[in-house]
Design a protein around this motif. Structure first.
Motif, PDB file in Angstrom:
ATOM      1  N   GLY A   1       0.826  -1.218   0.000  1.00 21.20           N
ATOM      2  CA  GLY A   1       0.000   0.000   0.000  1.00 21.20           C
ATOM      3  C   GLY A   1       0.848   1.250   0.000  1.00 21.20           C
ATOM      4  N   ALA A   2       1.915   1.259   0.836  1.00 16.20           N
ATOM      5  CA  ALA A   2       2.806   2.419   0.887  1.00 16.20           C
ATOM      6  C   ALA A   2       3.548   2.597  -0.432  1.00 16.20           C
ATOM      7  CB  ALA A   2       3.798   2.257   2.041  1.00 16.20           C
ATOM      8  N   ALA A   3       3.923   1.472  -1.069  1.00 17.56           N
ATOM      9  CA  ALA A   3       4.635   1.545  -2.351  1.00 17.56           C
ATOM     10  C   ALA A   3       3.740   2.130  -3.441  1.00 17.56           C
ATOM     11  CB  ALA A   3       5.126   0.155  -2.753  1.00 17.56           C
ATOM     12  N   SER A   4       2.461   1.717  -3.449  1.00 15.05           N
ATOM     13  CA  SER A   4       1.549   2.264  -4.472  1.00 15.05           C
ATOM     14  C   SER A   4       1.285   3.742  -4.218  1.00 15.05           C
ATOM     15  CB  SER A   4       0.247   1.467  -4.524  1.00 15.05           C
ATOM     16  OG  SER A   4      -0.361   1.384  -3.258  1.00 15.05           O
ATOM     17  N   PHE A   5       1.239   4.147  -2.921  1.00  9.47           N
ATOM     18  CA  PHE A   5       1.121   5.575  -2.594  1.00  9.47           C
ATOM     19  C   PHE A   5       2.339   6.334  -3.124  1.00  9.47           C
ATOM     20  CE2 PHE A   5       3.091   8.572   0.427  1.00  9.47           C
ATOM     21  CZ  PHE A   5       2.249   9.657   0.266  1.00  9.47           C
ATOM     22  N   ALA A   6       3.547   5.782  -2.870  1.00  5.33           N
ATOM     23  CA  ALA A   6       4.782   6.464  -3.311  1.00  5.33           C
ATOM     24  C   ALA A   6       4.814   6.590  -4.823  1.00  5.33           C
ATOM     25  CB  ALA A   6       6.005   5.695  -2.806  1.00  5.33           C
ATOM     26  N   LEU A   7       4.400   5.534  -5.534  1.00  7.62           N
ATOM     27  CA  LEU A   7       4.389   5.601  -7.001  1.00  7.62           C
ATOM     28  C   LEU A   7       3.447   6.695  -7.498  1.00  7.62           C
ATOM     29  CD1 LEU A   7       4.402   2.092  -8.715  1.00  7.62           C
ATOM     30  CD2 LEU A   7       6.048   3.952  -8.947  1.00  7.62           C
TER      31      LEU A   7
ATOM     32  N   ALA B 260       4.497   9.805  -9.743  1.00 13.65           N
ATOM     33  CA  ALA B 260       3.826  10.095 -11.010  1.00 13.65           C
ATOM     34  C   ALA B 260       3.328  11.529 -11.060  1.00 13.65           C
ATOM     35  CB  ALA B 260       2.668   9.127 -11.210  1.00 13.65           C
ATOM     36  N   GLU B 261       2.971  12.055  -9.871  1.00 11.83           N
ATOM     37  CA  GLU B 261       2.468  13.431  -9.807  1.00 11.83           C
ATOM     38  C   GLU B 261       3.600  14.458  -9.844  1.00 11.83           C
ATOM     39  OE1 GLU B 261      -0.346  16.104  -6.819  1.00 11.83           O
ATOM     40  OE2 GLU B 261      -0.429  13.923  -6.731  1.00 11.83           O
ATOM     41  N   HIS B 262       4.707  14.171  -9.143  1.00  8.76           N
ATOM     42  CA  HIS B 262       5.729  15.201  -8.940  1.00  8.76           C
ATOM     43  C   HIS B 262       7.002  15.019  -9.765  1.00  8.76           C
ATOM     44  CE1 HIS B 262       3.280  16.813  -5.773  1.00  8.76           C
ATOM     45  NE2 HIS B 262       3.328  15.697  -5.091  1.00  8.76           N
TER      46      HIS B 262
ATOM     47  N   TYR C 137      -4.876   5.188  -8.568  1.00 12.04           N
ATOM     48  CA  TYR C 137      -4.453   6.599  -8.462  1.00 12.04           C
ATOM     49  C   TYR C 137      -3.082   6.782  -9.110  1.00 12.04           C
ATOM     50  CZ  TYR C 137      -2.015  10.462  -6.166  1.00 12.04           C
ATOM     51  OH  TYR C 137      -1.240  11.564  -5.909  1.00 12.04           O
ATOM     52  N   ALA C 138      -2.146   5.855  -8.815  1.00 12.03           N
ATOM     53  CA  ALA C 138      -0.805   5.937  -9.406  1.00 12.03           C
ATOM     54  C   ALA C 138      -0.880   5.846 -10.921  1.00 12.03           C
ATOM     55  CB  ALA C 138       0.082   4.818  -8.843  1.00 12.03           C
ATOM     56  N   LEU C 139      -1.725   4.930 -11.407  1.00 11.40           N
ATOM     57  CA  LEU C 139      -1.889   4.756 -12.851  1.00 11.40           C
ATOM     58  C   LEU C 139      -2.424   6.030 -13.492  1.00 11.40           C
ATOM     59  CD1 LEU C 139      -1.899   2.843 -15.325  1.00 11.40           C
ATOM     60  CD2 LEU C 139      -4.242   2.221 -14.708  1.00 11.40           C
ATOM     61  N   ALA C 140      -3.452   6.626 -12.850  1.00 12.67           N
ATOM     62  CA  ALA C 140      -4.042   7.856 -13.385  1.00 12.67           C
ATOM     63  C   ALA C 140      -2.995   8.966 -13.477  1.00 12.67           C
ATOM     64  CB  ALA C 140      -5.212   8.294 -12.505  1.00 12.67           C
ATOM     65  N   ALA C 141      -2.221   9.137 -12.405  1.00 13.48           N
ATOM     66  CA  ALA C 141      -1.213  10.206 -12.390  1.00 13.48           C
ATOM     67  C   ALA C 141      -0.093   9.901 -13.384  1.00 13.48           C
ATOM     68  CB  ALA C 141      -0.641  10.357 -10.973  1.00 13.48           C
TER      69      ALA C 141
END
Length: 862
Positions: free
Chosen positions: A396-402, A406-408, A441-445
């Motif tokens: 979960g933390a890894a997908s948050f970091a990705l 992707a955003e920044h 979310y990571a995929l979208a960003a």
């Protein structure tokens, strides 16, 4: 009254509820008579039991404000004298404190009126008494009086500060030291005089001593006051001395790393570190405190918390906020130790530390973006490995970091699509809904900045996304829709084979009416607009009517987020259909007007009932009774959804005008009024959209009014109003993006309507805000305009040449500016040299060697 009142006070304190209620009713009746004041004073001084004396003081405090003006001077003097006697001679601490509370209320009226000249001298005398009780109650009074008559202390500030420092260092009484600490907090909260605040810096060692003693004795609430004092000192513009910063950081780190302390106490300590990072970051860097702070904060990310507690106080969450703030303000100092922590912790046998490793990288990705872009390979190695971890919390933390990367970390992160996209695809199959949601979310960003690179992954991606749309929970479906929108934008025409199925599913979502489904309906409405833009007008126009009808009907469901996304949908459809959107204007423009004309969305509920009408008006006789009888403000909330809705509606009006041109004429006047109003709106998102949309309104006005003199005059009137708005925005607005858009709009208008623009007014202000530090699109538009004016030898340019040379030099030496802009600037500079050759030499001589060399390098070689 005195005798009957004494019996009622005793009865009020009985355990029998009926007797208590009867006494309460009788006391309420008697309390309406001003003579209740001397009667209560009498019992305060003479009642045999402390509970009765304390109750008399509590009731006196409640009623004194209403009756004070009706008392004779003799009675007022009696009240004041009796209270002083109670403070100095009373043996019961709760009675003394209750009496002090009454003094504080009376002083609010008596001291400013000059009716109690001996109060402050008495308090100074009392605070230096050999008796501990006297010193303590004097300091308590100084605290409460600061809130009511703080200005009356101004002439005594120096003496007061000396007194407070002495009491903080009291060698015999912890109670006096604690009371002094509270008084320091009150004074700091009251004064905003920088000179006065600076004097409190020398209190810091003593404050820390008292706080450590309180922590050791389990009195954490008092230690929290110390953090509130540090908060005031940190937020003040006055600089903190190096030793003070070191001492505050050391104490805060001691507290926040002590798991046996209360969550709130630790949270306050962590918050102080966060404030230091925000307001005194240079001091943290100067005194080499960044590394010691991170040595505590990074491991706190791994601290297990009871999720039943208030999450906002959880140390792992608070530590993440500190690390984020530090990264934003001290990126070069933060990245190396965090990267080292992540590298080591990613190998830990403890899953909480593996989770903390990737969380730390996600948290710093905004502040340390440039440094992380240079280390993407090893960083992604850590995070993609964590995405395959056997523990759900780590994945979960890894997908948050990705998602954060992707955003920044665009656009560099996209170049790693061959390793990132398959990992995300795999994570979409995770057994945990939390991991799936974060992966969507990571995929979208990630896909937002992709182009044709996405094509090889399109089929497996869409297979999983369409499947998830049909079988997942509402939350997952919503995040899934965002991901599909990003994929559609990246794929463009290649998305056509998937559009039919997606639109078919969206039709189902766009007719949902249950409250819990409206967020999904909003996302679906947004997605249809995005898909329409990807597949094009030819395929979409025939099938659009039912979607438009559903969007319009959804507007009546009173859900702000749905209305916001509906305006976005109509904006996309207007861009897609261009003049073909005219048929929908009568239906959609009134909807945008209604959103623009909503109030600001403040919902404030204030309970201002009379205190003596409250059944519990005198229930309980603790010395903190004031907590129960002040009017309370509850449930103050600003509905940000309304602001987002307004911003979307404002944007929509501009785009409707842009794409339907003269057909927009019936709505021109009302739209112009709204945009002028919104150009000074309190929220920057609404101001930004108004500044952009105004330019499109000018284009419509020109199209509608062209061809006759009266029309030209009307266009000129609109133009003048807009130019005044843009000039005011550039001078006064504190949001960089809004200012940049105002510059871009002026540049576009000068290019399109240069003959009508008041250049003598605009140009000096325009140049003053350059060079721009916002996005490249704005830079190109603005510098194209400037260069055109220079190359056309516009007469207004001459007086601004010194400023232009300085701007050109800054642009030429900026590593962030595009080659296209530098080429434009080079041509304009070369033209200035050819026209004003000898006059340019002193200006070039004033430039730094690096700026002068950069300018010379971009000038065309003859």
């Amino acid at each position: 009254m005195a005798q009957s009142l004494e019996l009622l006070l005793i009865q009020f304190l009985m355990p029998d509820n009926d007797a208590r209620r009867q006494a309460e009713d009788q006391i309420k009746r008697l309390a309406k008579d001003p003579q209740v004041v001397p009667a209560l004073v009498h019992h305060l001084r003479t009642a045999k039991t402390p509970n009765v004396r304390q109750l008399a003081a509590v009731l006196l405090r409640k009623k004194i404000t209403g009756h004070w003006g009706k008392l004779s001077p003799q009675l007022r003097q009696l009240v004041k004298q009796s209270l002083i006697e109670s403070i100095t001679m009373e043996h019961s601490p709760p009675v003394r404190r209750a009496s002090a509370n009454v003094v504080s209320i009376i002083a609010k009226y008596a001291v400013p009126a000059g009716e109690w000249p001996d109060l402050l001298p008495f308090l100074f005398q009392c605070s230096q008494s050999p008796q501990e009780d006297h010193r303590e109650v004097a300091l308590i009074l100084f605290s409460s009086l600061t809130e009511t008559i703080g200005n009356s202390f101004q002439p005594y500030f120096t003496d007061l500060q000396s007194l407070l420092l002495k009491c903080l260092q009291d060698e015999t009484s912890n109670r006096v030291r604690v009371a002094a600490l509270k008084a320091v907090g009150s004074f700091l909260e009251f004064t905003h005089d920088e000179v006065e605040v600076i004097k409190f810096r020398e209190f810091i060692p003593s404050i820390l001593n008292v706080s450590r003693q309180c922590i050791a004795s389990g009195d954490e609430d008092v230690a929290v006051i110390a953090f509130e004092i540090f908060d005031e000192l940190i937020e003040s513009p006055a600089p903190l001395l190096g030793e003070s910063v070191k001492a505050i950081v050391q104490f805060s780190l001691e507290v926040c790393s002590s798991p046996n302390l209360e969550a709130n106490t630790r949270h306050q300590a962590i918050q102080i570190i966060s404030w230091l990072a925000k307001y005194k970051s240079i001091s943290l860097k100067k005194y080499k405190l960044v590394a010691p702070i991170l040595q505590i904060m990074c491991p706190l990310l791994a601290e297990s918390t009871n999720r039943d507690e208030d999450d906002d106080l959880a140390p792992d969450r608070a530590a993440a906020e500190v690390i984020d703030t530090m990264a934003l303000n001290l990126s070069k100092q933060v990245f190396p130790p965090v990267f080292e922590f992540a590298s080591l912790s990613s190998q830990s046998a403890n899953p909480k530390f593996r989770e903390a490793a990737v969380t730390s990288l996600g948290v710093i990705s905004e502040g340390c973006l440039e440094l992380m872009k240079n280390k993407l390979e090893p960083i992604l190695h850590i995070v993609l490995a964590a995405l395959r971890d056997p523990e759900q919390m780590v994945r979960g933390a890894a997908s948050f970091a990705l998602g954060q990367f992707a955003e920044h970390l665009q656009p560099e992160i996209v170049s790693h699509y061959e390793s990132v996209l398959p990992s995300i695809l795999n994570a979409l199959e995770d057994v945990s809904d939390e991991v799936k949601e974060k992966s969507y979310y990571a995929l979208a960003a990630f896909c937002e900045n992709m182009g044709e690179e996405i094509l090889p992954f399109l089929d497996p991606l869409m297979g999983k996304l369409v499947g998830a749309l049909q079988s997942s929970t509402r939350n997952l479906q919503e995040t899934c829709m965002s991901a599909i929108g990003s994929v559609a934008s990246a794929a463009e025409q290649a998305f056509i084979p998937y559009a039919e199925k997606v639109l078919e599913l969206m039709q189902i979502f766009m007719v949902l009416t249950n409250d819990e489904d409206l967020r999904s309906r909003a996302r679906a409405t947004e997605l249809v607009g995005i898909v329409a833009m990807s597949v094009g007008r030819a395929r979409m126009e025939p099938i659009l009517p039912p979607f438009i009808e559903a969007a319009i009907s959804g507007f009546g469901l009173e859900f702000s987020e749905l209305r916001e996304y509906t305006h976005g949908f109509f904006s996309n459809v207007a861009e897609l259909l261009d003049d073909g959107f005219t048929q929908y204007l009568p239906h959609v423009v009134p909807l945008a007007f209604s959103s623009c004309n909503l109030d600001d969305g403040s919902a404030v509920d204030i309970d201002d009932s009379e205190e003596d009408e409250n059944v519990n008006a005198f229930g309980g006789v603790s010395s903190d009774d004031e907590a129960h009888d002040e009017p309370r403000v509850r449930n103050i909330s600003v509905r940000t959804g309304v602001l987002d809705e307004k911003a979307a509606a404002t944007q929509a009006l501009g785009l409707f005008a842009l794409h339907t041109k003269s057909s927009y004429a019936p709505y021109l006047e009302e739209t112009f009024k709204i945009l002028v109003r919104h150009s000074t709106y309190f929220h920057e998102d609404v101001r930004l959209q108004a500044i952009i949309a105004l330019k499109y309104i000018l284009m419509v006005a020109h199209a509608v009014f062209q061809g006759h003199n009266e029309g030209i005059a009307k266009t000129k009137e609109v133009l003048d109003t807009m130019m005044n708005i843009y000039i005011k925005t550039m001078i006064e607005d504190d949001d960089k993006e809004v200012v940049a858009q105002a510059c871009m709009s002026i540049a576009d208008i000068m290019n399109d309507f240069g003959f009508m623009a008041p250049l003598y007014q605009v140009l000096p202000v325009f140049l003053k805000v350059l060079p721009l530090k916002e996005d490249k699109e704005e830079s190109i538009a603005v510098y194209s305009c400037i260069c055109n004016l220079v190359l056309s030898s516009n007469p207004q340019i001459l007086s601004n040449v010194p400023q232009l040379v300085d701007i050109f030099a800054q642009v030429a030496s900026s590593p962030e500016e595009t080659p296209e802009v530098k080429t434009l600037i080079g041509r304009a500079f070369s033209h200035l040299m050819s026209v004003y050759g000898h006059q340019m030499q002193p200006l070039l001589g004033n430039l730094s060697p690096s700026h002068a060399n950069a300018l010379a390098a971009i000038a065309p070689k003859s």
